[in-house]
Design an enzyme around this catalytic site. Structure first.
Site, short mmCIF file in Angstrom:
data_model
loop_
_atom_site.label_atom_id
_atom_site.label_comp_id
_atom_site.label_asym_id
_atom_site.label_seq_id
_atom_site.Cartn_x
_atom_site.Cartn_y
_atom_site.Cartn_z
N HIS A 89 0.86 -1.20 0.00
CA HIS A 89 0.00 0.00 0.00
C HIS A 89 0.89 1.23 0.00
CE1 HIS A 89 -3.09 2.87 1.32
NE2 HIS A 89 -4.00 1.94 1.13
N ASP A 91 2.39 4.70 1.36
CA ASP A 91 2.69 4.98 2.78
C ASP A 91 1.80 6.07 3.39
OD1 ASP A 91 3.75 7.20 1.59
OD2 ASP A 91 5.83 6.84 2.20
N THR A 122 2.54 8.34 -4.23
CA THR A 122 2.77 9.24 -5.37
C THR A 122 1.75 10.38 -5.30
OG1 THR A 122 3.28 7.25 -6.63
CG2 THR A 122 3.03 9.30 -7.89
N ASP A 204 -36.48 31.93 12.92
CA ASP A 204 -36.81 30.88 11.94
C ASP A 204 -38.29 30.94 11.59
OD1 ASP A 204 -36.83 28.55 10.46
OD2 ASP A 204 -36.77 27.21 12.21
C1 SPV Z 1 -34.53 22.97 10.81
O1 SPV Z 1 -33.40 22.50 11.03
O2 SPV Z 1 -34.71 24.13 10.48
C2 SPV Z 1 -35.71 22.12 10.95
C3 SPV Z 1 -35.68 20.97 11.86
O3 SPV Z 1 -36.71 22.43 10.34
S1 SPV Z 1 -36.33 21.53 13.36
O4 SPV Z 1 -35.57 22.69 13.78
O5 SPV Z 1 -36.21 20.45 14.32
O6 SPV Z 1 -37.74 21.88 13.14
MG MG Z 2 -36.67 24.32 9.50
#
Ligand code: SPV
Ligand code: MG
Length: 431
Positions: A89, A91, A122, A204
């Site tokens: 193999h 190295d 190589t 979010d």
């Molecule tokens: C995300 O990661 O944005 C998701 C998964 O939608 S959760 O946060 O668990 O809803």
């Molecule tokens: Mg999400």
């Protein structure tokens, strides 16, 4: 004649491989193993040609007595069958995770007087170029897009980690571990709405617009080759969702997951603590069907996410929705829960699998994190997403550093836990 064994996990034969064969010939008859796709994807890049083509490639090489199939990363099975006098193999296996393969082979060989031969690896500009060309191919939209479906057929469970930048993409791309003789790496990347929003300092709630989300995908794609699953939130209006599907597909994203909520979406991990509205089955099915109608390839997947358990609407509602969404064309089902224990997720998987053997199931074990990948796979789950752990590990580390610099009026006290300057300077390879 003595037997010499080497194993190739490559789809391009270059001067490095020919050098190994030439060296091997000096010790006896040369037997070459070809690693199966299943084994290769656990620690190396995804192959760019099929296993059969890789076997044919090696068979065509001068000086090769026989080609063997190696279906595990460690050489134990092959050594048992062939009992080679030598295993040869490059190295490069003297360091890093590959060292465990060498140590294991050496232990087995020494039991009957066999020996390891390490030849200088190589790695010149020509070999580097070939390696780069394989990666470029893997990163191209048409190759990357279909990889999720390919992985679903060869992995017991597709391991997916959250990414929200080029840097987190590199972690997902390059991290490989060896632990007690087992090798592993992530298969795919999740562009989480939670972490993409958090990285921008935003909640979010579908506030970060699609143009910005696509920019994140592009940053990740620029430096990686692994397939991407995009968190599409609710998918928005059906009239908008169809454009999202087209864009994602064109970019080379493998799948979008949309959740069956409507109105102002909040993160599922809030559960019933905040007002959240589940979409009707009828509306959500229309959205899925509209997305499926506009996609242009067979590779792209639209995965329907069911929020019934999060919103405490019960198992029967979750299963009814799963059936309807699959009928409307969904390529997979994601079932989510914020319970500490995995029991309701496992129950859903068992019951859904009893009536549907094929449709992939996706799970996100953030709250029910004691469950193992093996357990999830045994209950029929096909994709596991670690949806936010990179972000949640980075934030406390950065916050502590900021606090300590303020506390001590200098940076010396924090330095011992930081990445050395030399390492950060060379962390990103230049072309
Ligand atoms: C995300 O990661 O944005 C998701 C998964 O939608 S959760 O946060 O668990 O809803
Ligand atoms: Mg999400």
């Amino acid at each position: 004649m003595k037997k010499v064994y080497t194993c190739f996990c490559t789809d391009v034969i270059h001067e490095g491989h020919l050098n190994i064969i030439n060296e091997a010939k000096k010790y006896g008859e040369v037997y070459v193993g070809v690693l199966t796709d299943e084994a290769m994807v656990r620690f190396d890049r995804f192959p760019t040609i099929s296993f059969e083509e890789r076997v044919a490639l090696v068979k065509g090489l001068e000086g090769v007595k026989e080609v063997l199939i190696q279906d595990e990363i460690l050489y134990g099975g092959v050594i048992g069958r062939l009992r080679p006098d030598y295993v040869i193999h490059g190295d490069n296996w003297l360091t890093g995770p590959l060292r465990a393969i060498r140590d294991d082979a050496e232990r087995l060989l020494s039991a009957y007087g066999g020996k390891i031969v390490d030849v200088p690896y190589t790695y010149n500009d020509r070999v580097k170029r070939i390696d780069a060309q394989c990666r470029e191919k893997l990163a191209m939209p048409e190759y990357r897009r279909r990889r999720l479906r390919q992985l679903l057929s060869i992995r017991p469970i597709v391991k997916t980690i959250e990414v929200h930048s080029g840097l987190t993409g590199l972690i997902a791309e390059k991290t490989v571990v060896e632990h007690e003789g087992e090798f592993d790496q992530f298969d795919a990347m999740w562009v989480s709405s939670l972490c993409d929003s958090t990285a921008k300092g935003k909640p979010d709630i579908e506030l970060v617009d699609m143009t910005s989300r696509f920019r994140t995908i592009d940053d990740v794609m620029e430096v990686t080759t692994k397939p991407i699953i995009f968190d599409g939130d609710t998918g928005g209006l059906t009239e908008h969702f169809v454009y999202t599907v087209r864009s994602l597909e064109r970019m080379g994203v493998s799948a979008v997951i949309i959740e069956d909520k409507t109105g102002l979406k909040k993160n599922s991990l809030f559960g019933t603590e905040v007002e959240q509205t589940q979409d009707t089955i009828e509306n959500f099915c229309e959205k899925i069907a509209a997305g499926k109608k506009v996609q242009l390839t067979d590779d792209f997947m639209i995965i329907a996410r069911i929020e019934s358990l999060i919103l405490e609407r019960g198992m029967e509602d979750a299963l009814t929705r799963a059936r309807a969404y699959v009928k409307a064309g969904a390529d997979g089902i994601m079932i989510h829960s914020r319970k500490k224990e995995p029991s309701e997720i496992l129950e859903f998987c068992d019951r859904f699998r009893a009536e549907d053997k094929d449709t992939p199931i996706v799970v996100v074990p953030t709250s029910f994190n004691s469950v193992t990948e093996g357990e999830l796979a045994r209950h029929g789950a096909n994709i596991v997403i670690y949806a936010n752990q990179l972000t949640r590990s980075a934030f406390p580390a950065m916050e502590q550093t900021a606090k300590d610099i303020l506390r001590y009026h200098r940076a010396q006290e924090v330095d011992s836990r930081l990445m050395p300057i030399k390492d950060i300077l060379s962390l990103i390879e230049e072309l």
